[in-house]
Design a protein around this motif. Structure first.
Motif, PDB file in Angstrom:
ATOM      1  N   LEU A   1       4.636  66.383 107.214  1.00  0.00           N
ATOM      2  CA  LEU A   1       5.571  65.326 106.839  1.00  0.00           C
ATOM      3  C   LEU A   1       5.061  64.505 105.661  1.00  0.00           C
ATOM      4  N   ARG A   2       3.767  64.436 105.522  1.00  0.00           N
ATOM      5  CA  ARG A   2       3.182  63.640 104.440  1.00  0.00           C
ATOM      6  C   ARG A   2       3.007  64.430 103.145  1.00  0.00           C
ATOM      7  N   HIS A   3       3.043  65.760 103.220  1.00  0.00           N
ATOM      8  CA  HIS A   3       2.708  66.553 102.046  1.00  0.00           C
ATOM      9  C   HIS A   3       3.769  67.572 101.626  1.00  0.00           C
ATOM     10  N   SER A   4       4.757  67.833 102.452  1.00  0.00           N
ATOM     11  CA  SER A   4       5.763  68.839 102.108  1.00  0.00           C
ATOM     12  C   SER A   4       6.865  68.266 101.228  1.00  0.00           C
ATOM     13  N   GLN A   5       7.090  68.897 100.100  1.00  0.00           N
ATOM     14  CA  GLN A   5       8.182  68.496  99.222  1.00  0.00           C
ATOM     15  C   GLN A   5       9.530  68.891  99.821  1.00  0.00           C
ATOM     16  N   PHE A   6       9.592  70.048 100.458  1.00  0.00           N
ATOM     17  CA  PHE A   6      10.836  70.502 101.087  1.00  0.00           C
ATOM     18  C   PHE A   6      11.314  69.494 102.135  1.00  0.00           C
ATOM     19  N   ILE A   7      10.395  69.103 103.018  1.00  0.00           N
ATOM     20  CA  ILE A   7      10.754  68.195 104.106  1.00  0.00           C
ATOM     21  C   ILE A   7      11.088  66.809 103.568  1.00  0.00           C
ATOM     22  N   ASP A   8      10.313  66.343 102.601  1.00  0.00           N
ATOM     23  CA  ASP A   8      10.564  65.027 102.011  1.00  0.00           C
ATOM     24  C   ASP A   8      11.948  64.980 101.372  1.00  0.00           C
ATOM     25  N   ARG A   9      12.318  66.035 100.690  1.00  0.00           N
ATOM     26  CA  ARG A   9      13.609  66.083 100.010  1.00  0.00           C
ATOM     27  C   ARG A   9      14.770  66.135 101.012  1.00  0.00           C
ATOM     28  N   ALA A  10      14.591  66.878 102.105  1.00  0.00           N
ATOM     29  CA  ALA A  10      15.673  67.048 103.080  1.00  0.00           C
ATOM     30  C   ALA A  10      15.785  65.872 104.046  1.00  0.00           C
TER      31      ALA A  10
END
Length: 255
Positions: free
Chosen positions: A101-110
């Motif tokens: 959750l702190r490092h994923s761009q995919f998850i941050d964007r979604a």
């Protein structure tokens, strides 16, 4: 909603820090994690996948080689080995999700993600996704459903697979693994259940029986989803939903 709006987080530990698991062979764990990726891409070729490993194994090069056209983000870091050995793989999984959750761009964007333990996949994922409410969908495990002499019990949350928004995860479940008490038999699944009940979370259980396939790291064996078992699980959900004590726990029907 299409599946590529919800990225998939696969939680991996190529090196088994939890010495209690049956599947310890590193090469086998790598192979099975990649098998899971392959199966997920068959379910949805456009799926964004975050493969996060808690034993510092970098899948990047092998993923590019095997899945050149796929959207896969590879993350890795080192779990706290001592605490994973003490509290089990559920503790390690909590650390992995937090890291992703702190490092994923995919998850941050979604702003949300579907989480599945690596080595596993969900055959009816697209069906499960139909009831996505933007907050939380997970599987509740109920006991005594078919017993005429015992009350049905909401026992725990199946944490192998769930779909959740980042805000809900951070608010309720981010620290769940810190409350595992292995010596008292309190697992991550129990911790999720306690949080669910204490916060009166409603309309968040899957309406359908999840069909999970792959190899369980604890047993080292492939799951068996016979036709009989699938029918039984569908009936189990129908019966639980008819129980007024549990009806409001389930997600509302697809709109």
């Amino acid at each position: 909603m299409t599946t590529n709006k919800v990225p998939l987080l696969l939680t991996s530990s190529v090196i088994a820090h939890d010495t209690g698991v049956a599947l310890k062979d590193t090469a086998a764990r790598i192979h099975l994690a990649l098998e899971s990726v392959s199966q997920w891409l068959k379910i949805d070729p456009k799926l964004e996948i975050v493969l996060c490993d808690g034993s510092s194994y970098d899948f990047s090069s092998i993923v590019v080689e095997k899945f050149p056209s796929a959207q896969i983000e590879c993350l890795n870091f080192e779990n706290n080995q001592n605490l994973v050995k003490k509290f089990g793989r559920g503790y390690g999984e909590g650390e992995i999700v937090r890291y992703a959750l702190r490092h994923s761009q995919f998850i941050d964007r979604a702003g949300c993600f579907a989480k599945c333990t690596s080595k596993l996949w969900v055959d009816n994922y697209l069906e499960c996704l139909k009831s996505w409410n933007g907050e939380l969908l997970c599987k509740g495990v109920f006991l005594n459903v078919f017993s005429a002499f015992k009350n049905t019990v909401f026992a725990y949350i199946d944490t192998r697979f769930y779909i959740i928004s980042c805000s809900v995860y951070k608010k309720y479940f981010e620290n769940a693994h810190l409350h595992i008490q292995g010596e008292q038999g309190k697992s991550l699944e129990d911790c999720f259940h306690d949080i669910f009940i204490e916060n009166n979370i409603q309309h968040s259980l899957f309406n359908v029986a999840t069909v999970i396939n792959g190899v369980g790291g604890g047993t080292g064996k492939y799951y068996k989803n016979s036709t009989h078992r699938k029918i039984k699980e569908k009936l189990r959900i129908k019966l639980v939903k008819l129980n007024s004590s549990f009806t409001n726990l389930f997600a509302e029907n697809e709109k």
